[in-house]
Motif scaffolding. Sequence first.
Motif, PDB file in Angstrom:
ATOM      1  N   LEU A  66       0.752  -1.173   0.092  1.00 42.08           N
ATOM      2  CA  LEU A  66       0.072  -0.068   0.059  1.00 42.08           C
ATOM      3  C   LEU A  66       0.869   1.073  -0.023  1.00 42.08           C
ATOM      4  O   LEU A  66       0.608   2.281  -0.707  1.00 42.08           O
ATOM      5  N   MET A  67       1.694   1.651   0.792  1.00 44.18           N
ATOM      6  CA  MET A  67       2.754   2.471   0.645  1.00 44.18           C
ATOM      7  C   MET A  67       3.435   2.598  -0.452  1.00 44.18           C
ATOM      8  O   MET A  67       3.625   3.805  -0.934  1.00 44.18           O
ATOM      9  N   GLY A  68       3.856   1.440  -1.145  1.00 48.65           N
ATOM     10  CA  GLY A  68       4.487   1.538  -2.340  1.00 48.65           C
ATOM     11  C   GLY A  68       3.724   2.209  -3.352  1.00 48.65           C
ATOM     12  O   GLY A  68       4.016   2.852  -4.268  1.00 48.65           O
ATOM     13  N   VAL A  69       2.323   1.739  -3.467  1.00 43.34           N
ATOM     14  CA  VAL A  69       1.611   2.206  -4.483  1.00 43.34           C
ATOM     15  C   VAL A  69       1.115   3.769  -4.385  1.00 43.34           C
ATOM     16  O   VAL A  69       1.102   4.483  -5.144  1.00 43.34           O
ATOM     17  N   TYR A  70       1.011   4.092  -3.100  1.00 43.53           N
ATOM     18  CA  TYR A  70       0.690   5.662  -2.913  1.00 43.53           C
ATOM     19  C   TYR A  70       2.156   6.267  -2.984  1.00 43.53           C
ATOM     20  O   TYR A  70       1.990   7.429  -3.485  1.00 43.53           O
ATOM     21  N   GLY A  71       3.247   5.693  -2.814  1.00 47.28           N
ATOM     22  CA  GLY A  71       4.507   6.485  -3.030  1.00 47.28           C
ATOM     23  C   GLY A  71       4.732   6.761  -4.383  1.00 47.28           C
ATOM     24  O   GLY A  71       5.252   7.749  -4.837  1.00 47.28           O
ATOM     25  N   VAL A  72       4.450   5.737  -5.236  1.00 46.90           N
ATOM     26  CA  VAL A  72       4.717   5.772  -6.707  1.00 46.90           C
ATOM     27  C   VAL A  72       3.745   6.520  -7.414  1.00 46.90           C
ATOM     28  O   VAL A  72       4.032   7.590  -7.969  1.00 46.90           O
ATOM     29  N   ILE A  73       2.262   6.938  -6.837  1.00 45.68           N
ATOM     30  CA  ILE A  73       1.445   7.781  -7.244  1.00 45.68           C
ATOM     31  C   ILE A  73       1.797   9.131  -6.885  1.00 45.68           C
ATOM     32  O   ILE A  73       1.948  10.249  -7.948  1.00 45.68           O
ATOM     33  N   LEU A  74       2.296   9.381  -5.726  1.00 48.77           N
ATOM     34  CA  LEU A  74       2.865  10.698  -5.184  1.00 48.77           C
ATOM     35  C   LEU A  74       3.917  11.144  -5.897  1.00 48.77           C
ATOM     36  O   LEU A  74       4.169  12.398  -6.385  1.00 48.77           O
ATOM     37  N   ALA A  75       4.842  10.286  -6.177  1.00 51.92           N
ATOM     38  CA  ALA A  75       6.184  10.636  -6.896  1.00 51.92           C
ATOM     39  C   ALA A  75       5.962  11.180  -8.488  1.00 51.92           C
ATOM     40  O   ALA A  75       6.462  11.899  -8.936  1.00 51.92           O
ATOM     41  N   LEU A  76       5.069  10.499  -9.182  1.00 51.15           N
ATOM     42  CA  LEU A  76       4.620  10.526 -10.312  1.00 51.15           C
ATOM     43  C   LEU A  76       3.945  11.991 -10.297  1.00 51.15           C
ATOM     44  O   LEU A  76       3.912  12.649 -11.426  1.00 51.15           O
ATOM     45  N   ALA A  77       2.931  12.336  -9.519  1.00 48.23           N
ATOM     46  CA  ALA A  77       2.371  13.649  -9.260  1.00 48.23           C
ATOM     47  C   ALA A  77       3.310  14.693  -8.955  1.00 48.23           C
ATOM     48  O   ALA A  77       3.302  15.752  -9.628  1.00 48.23           O
ATOM     49  N   GLY A  78       4.517  14.547  -8.417  1.00 49.87           N
ATOM     50  CA  GLY A  78       5.498  15.266  -8.066  1.00 49.87           C
ATOM     51  C   GLY A  78       6.426  15.791  -9.392  1.00 49.87           C
ATOM     52  O   GLY A  78       6.793  16.880  -9.516  1.00 49.87           O
ATOM     53  N   VAL A  79       6.611  14.595 -10.091  1.00 42.56           N
ATOM     54  CA  VAL A  79       7.288  14.778 -11.320  1.00 42.56           C
ATOM     55  C   VAL A  79       6.331  15.442 -12.340  1.00 42.56           C
ATOM     56  O   VAL A  79       7.079  16.180 -13.026  1.00 42.56           O
ATOM     57  N   PHE A  80       5.181  14.922 -12.778  1.00 42.85           N
ATOM     58  CA  PHE A  80       4.591  15.419 -13.869  1.00 42.85           C
ATOM     59  C   PHE A  80       3.565  16.524 -13.548  1.00 42.85           C
ATOM     60  O   PHE A  80       2.697  16.986 -14.384  1.00 42.85           O
ATOM     61  N   GLY A  81       3.053  16.900 -12.253  1.00 41.34           N
ATOM     62  CA  GLY A  81       2.062  17.788 -11.720  1.00 41.34           C
ATOM     63  C   GLY A  81       2.790  19.003 -11.574  1.00 41.34           C
ATOM     64  O   GLY A  81       3.937  19.083 -11.575  1.00 41.34           O
ATOM     65  N   ASP A  82       1.753  19.944 -11.247  1.00 40.39           N
ATOM     66  CA  ASP A  82       2.133  21.367 -10.760  1.00 40.39           C
ATOM     67  C   ASP A  82       2.644  21.177  -9.405  1.00 40.39           C
ATOM     68  O   ASP A  82       2.051  20.790  -8.485  1.00 40.39           O
ATOM     69  N   PRO A  83       3.922  21.515  -9.285  1.00 42.51           N
ATOM     70  CA  PRO A  83       4.774  21.468  -7.905  1.00 42.51           C
ATOM     71  C   PRO A  83       4.270  22.357  -6.826  1.00 42.51           C
ATOM     72  O   PRO A  83       4.207  22.374  -5.769  1.00 42.51           O
ATOM     73  N   GLU A  84       3.691  23.647  -7.093  1.00 41.88           N
ATOM     74  CA  GLU A  84       3.215  24.601  -6.357  1.00 41.88           C
ATOM     75  C   GLU A  84       4.242  24.838  -5.376  1.00 41.88           C
ATOM     76  O   GLU A  84       3.951  24.787  -3.994  1.00 41.88           O
ATOM     77  N   LEU A  85       5.346  25.253  -5.689  1.00 42.04           N
ATOM     78  CA  LEU A  85       6.347  25.484  -4.787  1.00 42.04           C
ATOM     79  C   LEU A  85       6.063  26.626  -3.975  1.00 42.04           C
ATOM     80  O   LEU A  85       6.797  26.816  -2.833  1.00 42.04           O
ATOM     81  N   GLU A  86       5.481  27.795  -4.199  1.00 34.41           N
ATOM     82  CA  GLU A  86       5.090  28.795  -3.599  1.00 34.41           C
ATOM     83  C   GLU A  86       4.390  28.416  -2.318  1.00 34.41           C
ATOM     84  O   GLU A  86       4.425  29.051  -1.120  1.00 34.41           O
ATOM     85  N   LYS A  87       3.568  27.422  -2.357  1.00 32.24           N
ATOM     86  CA  LYS A  87       2.825  26.858  -1.235  1.00 32.24           C
ATOM     87  C   LYS A  87       3.474  25.924  -0.181  1.00 32.24           C
ATOM     88  O   LYS A  87       3.151  25.819   0.881  1.00 32.24           O
ATOM     89  N   THR A  88       4.546  25.555  -0.815  1.00 31.27           N
ATOM     90  CA  THR A  88       5.449  24.283   0.290  1.00 31.27           C
ATOM     91  C   THR A  88       6.772  24.944   0.527  1.00 31.27           C
ATOM     92  O   THR A  88       7.603  24.109   0.987  1.00 31.27           O
ATOM     93  N   GLY A  89       7.025  26.207   0.384  1.00 32.57           N
ATOM     94  CA  GLY A  89       8.445  26.651   0.726  1.00 32.57           C
ATOM     95  C   GLY A  89       9.524  26.399  -0.139  1.00 32.57           C
ATOM     96  O   GLY A  89      10.705  25.894   0.133  1.00 32.57           O
ATOM     97  N   ASP A  90       9.251  25.859  -1.478  1.00 34.45           N
ATOM     98  CA  ASP A  90      10.139  25.939  -2.567  1.00 34.45           C
ATOM     99  C   ASP A  90      10.625  24.444  -2.462  1.00 34.45           C
ATOM    100  O   ASP A  90      11.584  24.022  -2.561  1.00 34.45           O
ATOM    101  N   VAL A  91       9.717  23.680  -1.955  1.00 30.81           N
ATOM    102  CA  VAL A  91       9.970  22.083  -1.678  1.00 30.81           C
ATOM    103  C   VAL A  91       8.910  21.602  -2.668  1.00 30.81           C
ATOM    104  O   VAL A  91       7.661  21.629  -2.527  1.00 30.81           O
ATOM    105  N   ASN A  92       9.299  20.454  -3.395  1.00 26.94           N
ATOM    106  CA  ASN A  92       8.191  19.669  -4.376  1.00 26.94           C
ATOM    107  C   ASN A  92       7.905  18.613  -3.246  1.00 26.94           C
ATOM    108  O   ASN A  92       8.366  17.539  -3.076  1.00 26.94           O
ATOM    109  N   ALA A  93       6.864  19.158  -2.438  1.00 25.29           N
ATOM    110  CA  ALA A  93       6.306  17.871  -1.637  1.00 25.29           C
ATOM    111  C   ALA A  93       5.729  16.804  -1.906  1.00 25.29           C
ATOM    112  O   ALA A  93       6.100  15.765  -1.279  1.00 25.29           O
ATOM    113  N   ASN A  94       5.198  16.633  -3.219  1.00 23.67           N
ATOM    114  CA  ASN A  94       4.696  15.386  -3.540  1.00 23.67           C
ATOM    115  C   ASN A  94       5.754  14.443  -3.937  1.00 23.67           C
ATOM    116  O   ASN A  94       5.662  13.366  -3.650  1.00 23.67           O
ATOM    117  N   LEU A  95       6.707  14.959  -4.540  1.00 24.51           N
ATOM    118  CA  LEU A  95       7.805  14.103  -4.985  1.00 24.51           C
ATOM    119  C   LEU A  95       8.589  13.648  -3.674  1.00 24.51           C
ATOM    120  O   LEU A  95       8.920  12.222  -3.953  1.00 24.51           O
TER     121      LEU A  95
END
Length: 106
Positions: free
Chosen positions: A29-58
């Motif tokens: 389960l953690m692996g599936v969620y981790g892959v989904i979040l990592a893909l969202a971090g790579v291909f999605g909008d990182p919204e760095l201004e909301k997270t203090g210049d950190v790609n939180a999803n990745l």
Amino acid sequence: MSENTDTGTGTTAPHKAGAFDIRNIIGALMGVYGVILALAGVFGDPELEKTGDVNANLWTGLALVVVAVLFIGWARLRPIVVPTDVDRPDDDPTRPAPTRKRPPAH
């Protein structure tokens, strides 16, 4: 060859929990969620201004994948061995029998 087959020495190999080990389920389960979040971090909008210049999803996705690998590795290195002979609880003469409460008579 089955895991409980005779190895030629007169003993049988121990039966392991395998896929039903909770560590494998949690790791998957953690692996599936981790892959989904990592893909969202790579291909999605990182919204760095909301997270203090950190790609939180990745970073969260990568951390979840690492934890998943640790859980599955732990389950592989130290498997749970299911005992072959287990005494039933009612075989113990010192164990008190369960009591049933009867409803009051009317």
